[in-house]
Write a protein that holds these residues in place. Structure first.
Motif, PDB file in Angstrom:
ATOM      1  N   THR A 163       0.836  -1.200   0.000  1.00  0.00           N
ATOM      2  CA  THR A 163       0.000   0.000   0.000  1.00  0.00           C
ATOM      3  C   THR A 163       0.869   1.249   0.000  1.00  0.00           C
ATOM      4  O   THR A 163       0.543   2.237  -0.674  1.00  0.00           O
ATOM      5  CB  THR A 163      -0.953  -0.012   1.209  1.00  0.00           C
ATOM      6  OG1 THR A 163      -1.710  -1.227   1.181  1.00  0.00           O
ATOM      7  CG2 THR A 163      -1.897   1.174   1.182  1.00  0.00           C
ATOM      8  N   VAL A 164       1.981   1.201   0.719  1.00  0.00           N
ATOM      9  CA  VAL A 164       2.921   2.326   0.717  1.00  0.00           C
ATOM     10  C   VAL A 164       3.412   2.576  -0.701  1.00  0.00           C
ATOM     11  O   VAL A 164       3.511   3.724  -1.131  1.00  0.00           O
ATOM     12  CB  VAL A 164       4.112   2.069   1.681  1.00  0.00           C
ATOM     13  CG1 VAL A 164       5.219   3.092   1.463  1.00  0.00           C
ATOM     14  CG2 VAL A 164       3.635   2.104   3.117  1.00  0.00           C
ATOM     15  N   TRP A 165       3.693   1.515  -1.459  1.00  0.00           N
ATOM     16  CA  TRP A 165       4.161   1.673  -2.835  1.00  0.00           C
ATOM     17  C   TRP A 165       3.124   2.430  -3.661  1.00  0.00           C
ATOM     18  O   TRP A 165       3.465   3.370  -4.388  1.00  0.00           O
ATOM     19  CB  TRP A 165       4.461   0.318  -3.480  1.00  0.00           C
ATOM     20  CG  TRP A 165       5.014   0.463  -4.856  1.00  0.00           C
ATOM     21  CD1 TRP A 165       6.321   0.611  -5.204  1.00  0.00           C
ATOM     22  CD2 TRP A 165       4.269   0.527  -6.083  1.00  0.00           C
ATOM     23  NE1 TRP A 165       6.439   0.757  -6.572  1.00  0.00           N
ATOM     24  CE2 TRP A 165       5.192   0.708  -7.147  1.00  0.00           C
ATOM     25  CE3 TRP A 165       2.910   0.450  -6.403  1.00  0.00           C
ATOM     26  CZ2 TRP A 165       4.812   0.800  -8.472  1.00  0.00           C
ATOM     27  CZ3 TRP A 165       2.528   0.543  -7.736  1.00  0.00           C
ATOM     28  CH2 TRP A 165       3.472   0.721  -8.758  1.00  0.00           C
ATOM     29  N   TYR A 166       1.860   2.052  -3.555  1.00  0.00           N
ATOM     30  CA  TYR A 166       0.808   2.748  -4.307  1.00  0.00           C
ATOM     31  C   TYR A 166       0.693   4.204  -3.877  1.00  0.00           C
ATOM     32  O   TYR A 166       0.556   5.102  -4.714  1.00  0.00           O
ATOM     33  CB  TYR A 166      -0.543   2.028  -4.151  1.00  0.00           C
ATOM     34  CG  TYR A 166      -0.697   0.914  -5.144  1.00  0.00           C
ATOM     35  CD1 TYR A 166      -1.282   1.135  -6.382  1.00  0.00           C
ATOM     36  CD2 TYR A 166      -0.215  -0.353  -4.866  1.00  0.00           C
ATOM     37  CE1 TYR A 166      -1.397   0.125  -7.310  1.00  0.00           C
ATOM     38  CE2 TYR A 166      -0.334  -1.376  -5.785  1.00  0.00           C
ATOM     39  CZ  TYR A 166      -0.924  -1.124  -7.003  1.00  0.00           C
ATOM     40  OH  TYR A 166      -1.034  -2.127  -7.923  1.00  0.00           O
ATOM     41  N   LEU A 167       0.745   4.454  -2.588  1.00  0.00           N
ATOM     42  CA  LEU A 167       0.672   5.830  -2.098  1.00  0.00           C
ATOM     43  C   LEU A 167       1.865   6.644  -2.585  1.00  0.00           C
ATOM     44  O   LEU A 167       1.711   7.806  -2.978  1.00  0.00           O
ATOM     45  CB  LEU A 167       0.598   5.855  -0.570  1.00  0.00           C
ATOM     46  CG  LEU A 167      -0.739   5.444   0.029  1.00  0.00           C
ATOM     47  CD1 LEU A 167      -0.605   5.199   1.531  1.00  0.00           C
ATOM     48  CD2 LEU A 167      -1.808   6.481  -0.261  1.00  0.00           C
ATOM     49  N   GLU A 168       3.039   6.037  -2.579  1.00  0.00           N
ATOM     50  CA  GLU A 168       4.253   6.709  -3.072  1.00  0.00           C
ATOM     51  C   GLU A 168       4.074   7.109  -4.539  1.00  0.00           C
ATOM     52  O   GLU A 168       4.375   8.245  -4.931  1.00  0.00           O
ATOM     53  CB  GLU A 168       5.463   5.775  -2.901  1.00  0.00           C
ATOM     54  CG  GLU A 168       6.736   6.296  -3.513  1.00  0.00           C
ATOM     55  CD  GLU A 168       7.401   7.382  -2.697  1.00  0.00           C
ATOM     56  OE1 GLU A 168       7.995   8.284  -3.313  1.00  0.00           O
ATOM     57  OE2 GLU A 168       7.320   7.342  -1.464  1.00  0.00           O
TER      58      GLU A 168
END
Length: 181
Positions: A58-63
């Motif tokens: 999820t962090v990757w998508y937010l990034e």
């Protein structure tokens, strides 16, 4: 950009169990990617703030959404303090979150009409709240305790969390079959 924003929002909903109001009220200052954290975000239902860990995927998508130009594609992005914006406003309306989830389920051909409620409105199988409940069940089926799930979902009481976990005889058997009394 709307498709990637929507996918990011859906992944965030599923992997955190956030309420629709929490998603629409998330601010940029609450997102701490380097710590995998949604920090001190406002919860309208309880009128308090809370923090929540988010998984790497999820962090990757937010990034990507924040720093890959996707959020910047929205006309209000530069002027908004909110994470999810639209071309019509600085803050995504909770109804837009609900419509996005409904539309994604229809696009995936997994949406089902469950009839109508007391007011005559159509009830659907896949809703933001269904994602929230599913998150709780997923945690339970992977061995998380009721207090852990309660904290994750931001429930004030364990009975509230218990209502989210419709545990039948088979699930109960799986949880305790290896315990010696």
């Amino acid at each position: 950009s709307p498709a990637f924003r929507n996918e990011t929002m859906l992944r965030l909903a599923w992997t955190t169990g956030l309420r629709v109001s929490e998603i629409s009220n998330l601010k940029l200052e609450n997102v701490k990617l380097e710590q995998n954290l949604l920090d001190e975000f406002w919860v309208p239902k309880t009128a308090k703030s809370r923090s929540l860990w988010i998984p790497d995927t999820t962090v990757w998508y937010l990034e990507q959404y924040l720093h890959g130009g996707y959020r910047d594609a929205f006309s209000y992005a530069e002027d908004s303090e909110y994470l999810f914006v639209t071309n019509k406003g600085k803050q995504m309306n909770p109804k837009t979150v609900t419509r996005t989830v409904k539309q994604a389920a229809e696009n995936a051909e997994i949406q089902d009409d469950l009839g109508t409620d007391q007011s005559g409105a159509t009830r659907y199988l896949i809703t933001p709240h269904a994602l929230r409940r599913g998150h709780g069940m997923h945690l339970f089926k992977n061995g998380k305790s009721l207090p852990e799930i309660q904290q994750r979902l931001g429930h004030a009481s364990s009975s509230q969390t218990d209502d989210y976990l419709p545990i039948g005889v088979e699930e109960s058997k799986e949880q305790i079959k290896n315990i010696t009394f």
